[in-house]
Design an enzyme around this catalytic site. Sequence first.
Site, PDB file in Angstrom:
ATOM      1  N   SER A 297      10.200   0.633 -38.978  1.00  0.00           N
ATOM      2  CA  SER A 297      10.661   1.697 -39.876  1.00  0.00           C
ATOM      3  C   SER A 297      11.306   1.087 -41.110  1.00  0.00           C
ATOM      4  CB  SER A 297      11.664   2.597 -39.156  1.00  0.00           C
ATOM      5  OG  SER A 297      11.116   3.056 -37.935  1.00  0.00           O
TER       6      SER A 297
ATOM      7  N   HIS B  57       5.413   2.860 -32.500  1.00  0.00           N
ATOM      8  CA  HIS B  57       5.979   3.905 -31.639  1.00  0.00           C
ATOM      9  C   HIS B  57       4.850   4.676 -30.931  1.00  0.00           C
ATOM     10  CE1 HIS B  57       9.162   3.742 -34.945  1.00  0.00           C
ATOM     11  NE2 HIS B  57       9.857   3.435 -33.871  1.00  0.00           N
TER      12      HIS B  57
END
Length: 283
Positions: A186, A37
């Site tokens: 994640s 990210h």
Amino acid sequence: MNVVVTVEEMLARSRAARSSGKSIALVPTMGYLHEGHASLMREGRRRADLLVASIFVNPTQFGAGEDLDAYPRDLERDKTIAAGAGVDLLFAPKASDMYPAGYQTWVDVDRLTLPLCGASRPGHFRGVSTVVAKLFNIVRPDVALFGRKDYQQLAVIRRMVSDLDMGIEIVGMPIVREDDGLAMSSRNAYLTTDERRAALCLSRALSQARQLYRNGDLVISVLLDAVCATISEERSAEIDYAEFRDGETLENVTIATDGTLLALAVKIGKTRLIDNCLLGEEN
Ligand code: AMP
């Protein structure tokens, strides 16, 4: 860095930025941020005056029995990472604000969403394209950044932006990996120590396919057998799909060429991981 939690305030802030002549970059995420990210955010920082990142675990892209409730969340940690990557404004709306009572409008991209994750997660891409269209309308970015880790998602978003004349530049960014090759995600937080080791079978299978291709093996059925055999060496690995497809149209191919996509979705224990590469390219 400012944190905005209502759609109304985000709309007002993007309106103000645009009227003062500022360009806007958007990085949409579901939070629990990692270096993948952050790489998108740093590139967004380079490309616009105002960098917005969104954190929204979008309920409409999760199917029944998927991990919506369990999805990892840590807004405080996310704030630190986003600020460190140069984000000006973190948009973290509530689901009830994004989908208020009476909500009934959907964006549906057609053929590109039929195979791969579209086949194994019915309705997933309808949720993705709808929430991204909403985020684009709320933030009004000039440019938006997405990871090639979610290869089909990137293709779907590009198609939507083109088909609906959204006029937003879509930037696809390279897959960021751990030192041992595991694509950052994640969902890696779900893995036990043994599963974390087993999860390397995805990147191993991709490397193997690329090596075979470099050595001149072009027949997809041969490459696919090798990929499946490598993944199946891990007892906790269960293949959801392993497919070679045209890197642009996502249609089936029988002979590999430069730019052929190898896309994998593999369950390691209960955790479904995806990864991909393009043959003949540095990934
Ligand atoms: P997510 O929070 O998983 O929905 O991901 C948000 C954005 O980050 C998407 O555009 C992803 O493709 C991108 N992304 C996630 N993991 C990686 C990674 N390992 N490398 C590059 N981009 C990533």
